[in-house]
Design an enzyme around this catalytic site. Sequence first.
Site, PDB file in Angstrom:
ATOM      1  N   LYS A   1       0.833  -1.172  -0.002  1.00  0.00           N
ATOM      2  CA  LYS A   1       0.134  -0.002  -0.005  1.00  0.00           C
ATOM      3  C   LYS A   1       1.088   1.372  -0.065  1.00  0.00           C
ATOM      4  O   LYS A   1       2.161   1.098   0.716  1.00  0.00           O
ATOM      5  CB  LYS A   1      -0.768  -0.085   1.400  1.00  0.00           C
ATOM      6  CG  LYS A   1      -2.034   0.731   1.089  1.00  0.00           C
ATOM      7  CD  LYS A   1      -3.043   0.167   0.254  1.00  0.00           C
ATOM      8  CE  LYS A   1      -4.635   0.856   0.041  1.00  0.00           C
ATOM      9  NZ  LYS A   1      -5.561  -0.087  -0.165  1.00  0.00           N
TER      10      LYS A   1
ATOM     11  N   GLY B   1     -23.203   4.549   2.197  1.00  0.00           N
ATOM     12  CA  GLY B   1     -22.393   4.981   1.029  1.00  0.00           C
ATOM     13  C   GLY B   1     -23.223   4.950  -0.272  1.00  0.00           C
ATOM     14  O   GLY B   1     -24.295   4.317  -0.256  1.00  0.00           O
TER      15      GLY B   1
ATOM     16  N   GLY C   1     -21.321   5.805  -3.240  1.00  0.00           N
ATOM     17  CA  GLY C   1     -20.018   5.776  -4.102  1.00  0.00           C
ATOM     18  C   GLY C   1     -19.941   4.631  -5.002  1.00  0.00           C
ATOM     19  O   GLY C   1     -20.806   3.849  -5.366  1.00  0.00           O
ATOM     20  N   ASN C   2     -18.728   4.454  -5.463  1.00  0.00           N
ATOM     21  CA  ASN C   2     -18.478   3.260  -6.382  1.00  0.00           C
ATOM     22  C   ASN C   2     -18.896   2.048  -6.170  1.00  0.00           C
ATOM     23  O   ASN C   2     -19.419   1.404  -6.872  1.00  0.00           O
ATOM     24  CB  ASN C   2     -16.803   3.149  -6.734  1.00  0.00           C
ATOM     25  CG  ASN C   2     -16.562   2.312  -7.584  1.00  0.00           C
ATOM     26  OD1 ASN C   2     -15.958   1.088  -7.019  1.00  0.00           O
ATOM     27  ND2 ASN C   2     -16.730   2.355  -8.840  1.00  0.00           N
TER      28      ASN C   2
HETATM   29  P1  NAD Z   1     -16.286   6.700  -2.924  1.00  0.00           P
HETATM   30  O1  NAD Z   1     -15.344   7.649  -2.342  1.00  0.00           O
HETATM   31  O2  NAD Z   1     -16.623   6.370  -4.174  1.00  0.00           O
HETATM   32  O3  NAD Z   1     -17.742   6.640  -1.847  1.00  0.00           O
HETATM   33  C1  NAD Z   1     -17.482   6.759  -0.568  1.00  0.00           C
HETATM   34  C2  NAD Z   1     -19.109   7.213  -0.267  1.00  0.00           C
HETATM   35  O4  NAD Z   1     -19.220   6.986   1.306  1.00  0.00           O
HETATM   36  C3  NAD Z   1     -19.781   8.437  -0.728  1.00  0.00           C
HETATM   37  O5  NAD Z   1     -21.057   7.974  -1.033  1.00  0.00           O
HETATM   38  C4  NAD Z   1     -19.694   9.169   0.589  1.00  0.00           C
HETATM   39  O6  NAD Z   1     -20.737  10.164   0.700  1.00  0.00           O
HETATM   40  C5  NAD Z   1     -20.018   8.086   1.691  1.00  0.00           C
HETATM   41  N1  NAD Z   1     -19.598   8.629   2.992  1.00  0.00           N
HETATM   42  C6  NAD Z   1     -18.616   9.245   3.409  1.00  0.00           C
HETATM   43  N2  NAD Z   1     -18.336   9.601   4.632  1.00  0.00           N
HETATM   44  C7  NAD Z   1     -19.735   9.204   5.230  1.00  0.00           C
HETATM   45  C8  NAD Z   1     -20.226   8.862   6.356  1.00  0.00           C
HETATM   46  N3  NAD Z   1     -19.724   9.514   7.523  1.00  0.00           N
HETATM   47  N4  NAD Z   1     -21.668   8.387   6.430  1.00  0.00           N
HETATM   48  C9  NAD Z   1     -22.232   7.786   5.447  1.00  0.00           C
HETATM   49  N5  NAD Z   1     -21.722   7.911   4.205  1.00  0.00           N
HETATM   50  C10 NAD Z   1     -20.361   8.483   3.990  1.00  0.00           C
HETATM   51  O7  NAD Z   1     -15.589   5.241  -2.374  1.00  0.00           O
HETATM   52  P2  NAD Z   1     -15.901   3.595  -2.796  1.00  0.00           P
HETATM   53  O8  NAD Z   1     -14.647   3.607  -3.788  1.00  0.00           O
HETATM   54  O9  NAD Z   1     -17.140   3.326  -3.156  1.00  0.00           O
HETATM   55  O10 NAD Z   1     -15.031   2.887  -1.399  1.00  0.00           O
HETATM   56  C11 NAD Z   1     -16.230   2.808  -0.155  1.00  0.00           C
HETATM   57  C12 NAD Z   1     -15.241   1.945   0.819  1.00  0.00           C
HETATM   58  O11 NAD Z   1     -14.997   0.724   0.197  1.00  0.00           O
HETATM   59  C13 NAD Z   1     -13.838   2.463   1.374  1.00  0.00           C
HETATM   60  O12 NAD Z   1     -13.840   1.801   2.552  1.00  0.00           O
HETATM   61  C14 NAD Z   1     -12.894   1.741   0.350  1.00  0.00           C
HETATM   62  O13 NAD Z   1     -11.737   1.635   1.162  1.00  0.00           O
HETATM   63  C15 NAD Z   1     -13.503   0.173   0.225  1.00  0.00           C
HETATM   64  N6  NAD Z   1     -13.227  -0.253  -1.017  1.00  0.00           N
HETATM   65  C16 NAD Z   1     -13.317   0.154  -2.223  1.00  0.00           C
HETATM   66  C17 NAD Z   1     -12.862  -0.567  -3.427  1.00  0.00           C
HETATM   67  C18 NAD Z   1     -13.028  -0.026  -4.576  1.00  0.00           C
HETATM   68  O14 NAD Z   1     -12.809  -0.599  -5.506  1.00  0.00           O
HETATM   69  N7  NAD Z   1     -13.512   1.152  -4.985  1.00  0.00           N
HETATM   70  C19 NAD Z   1     -12.145  -1.788  -3.067  1.00  0.00           C
HETATM   71  C20 NAD Z   1     -12.142  -2.432  -1.941  1.00  0.00           C
HETATM   72  C21 NAD Z   1     -12.447  -1.628  -0.707  1.00  0.00           C
END
Ligand code: NAD
Length: 448
Positions: free
Chosen positions: A127, A239, A241-242
């Site tokens: 990382k 959440g 997001g993605n």
């Molecule tokens: P992202 O930035 O696309 O979305 C994050 C979401 O979380 C957003 O909708 C944001 O509004 C919301 N959020 C932030 N703070 C918040 C809170 N206090 N209460 C409620 N919602 C809140 O991120 P992502 O890529 O969707 O990743 C989300 C999680 O998944 C993270 O922990 C990341 O490490 C993990 N993850 C992501 C991937 C990936 O491929 N994107 C892979 C493995 C793990």
Amino acid sequence: MAGTIVAEKVETPVRAAAPSKSRKASNSFEIAQAQFDKVAEYLGLDRATRELLRYPFREYHFAIPVRMDDGTVHIFRGFRVQHNDARGPGKGGIRFHPQETIDTVRALSMWMTWKCAVVDIPLGGAKGGVICDPHNLSMREQEQICRGWIRQISQNVGPVSDVPAPDVMTNAQHMLWMLDEFEIIHAGRFPGFITGKPVGMGGSQGRTEATGYGLVFTLREALKELNIRPEATTASVQGFGNVARYAIELYQRLGGRVVAVSCWDQIDQCSYTYRKTSGIVLDELLSVADRFGGLDKSKAAGLGYEQLPGEAWIEQEVDILIPAALENQITGENVGRISPKVRVLAEGANGPTTPEADVKIRERNIWLIPDFLANAGGVTCSYFEQVQSNMNYFWEKDEVLGKLDQKMTAAYYAVSDLARREKLYMRDAAYAIAIGRVAKACRDRGWV
Ligand code: NAD
């Protein structure tokens, strides 16, 4: 190569790891080590293997000088931590974050080792990070950070040693700048050096969907095992997001109904839960979402969504909870608010459940799909990207997603079979498989 790489020598503990029963872990790395210690004890790992695996193999700390747009020079701090590469080259993202700490990066690199091992892909764990806030940086400044990060570490990463990827606040453009700098230094084309590249520039089809879909592939199998029809279930998601969006899309295609999503509001600087008991309509919510995964409150209200406090997502009367936002969201304080109706907890985020809450989840017999299994779809697809890049031959999306489904389904059953056979908690079973595989690779190589 510009600058000097300072490899910090990792201290070897005086005594082998004893399970820390009495001490409460206070940061992510301590939590990661405590989780490791517990399973190392269960597996009966010898002292040398424990000492090797509870610390990163190598770590690099460096300075990245950047001439800012106003002419001043700012020194950014960068890291790369390589936890273990016994099963293959290190793999893991690079985060840009103002509160980045070396302990967070250490913990995440360790979790990457277990994540790659649990889905049985031939990669290790790493990382990286830079302490910076991209919100306050121009594109040119961000490009200089990316190129500077590579200049400092380019001799210690590469397609056969350590393969970076995007993470928090980094994206395909950042990866392309990094790849370009790496290729300038090494005078060639090495598309397999980094993943998360744009499609058409060595990126893989399906990467955007991979984590959310991967989570639902495991959820689908969990429901089968529990004898629950997806069409008869409801879910609440933290959440938008993605990960959350693609998980919602596929889960609803299986017939499930998401009744609530929670997300962060940039303007009010707090989170809200948006509820529609008849089931949220994904396209409708996407039309009022911003690029950070937040929602426009008044437009959402106009579409008939009730607005509740941020934490309300956890207390909805649903069958499935999907935390897909941040770490430490299900805690000793709020775990009691989870409805008795909840049968499955599918962890999309990394580390969403604190150790205190974990004990309660287990006591309540909620079927857990632990984070490093549930969200391994992203790294699995990154592995597919690396393979395609190295072959310089790219698969169609259906092929990528089909292979992803196979990997995730096989990994899910390996974990759930062990959990049932040995009467283990799903998190412990996932750790036992992952740690067992990595320990075996270290032994087979003659390291321990
Ligand atoms: P992202 O930035 O696309 O979305 C994050 C979401 O979380 C957003 O909708 C944001 O509004 C919301 N959020 C932030 N703070 C918040 C809170 N206090 N209460 C409620 N919602 C809140 O991120 P992502 O890529 O969707 O990743 C989300 C999680 O998944 C993270 O922990 C990341 O490490 C993990 N993850 C992501 C991937 C990936 O491929 N994107 C892979 C493995 C793990």
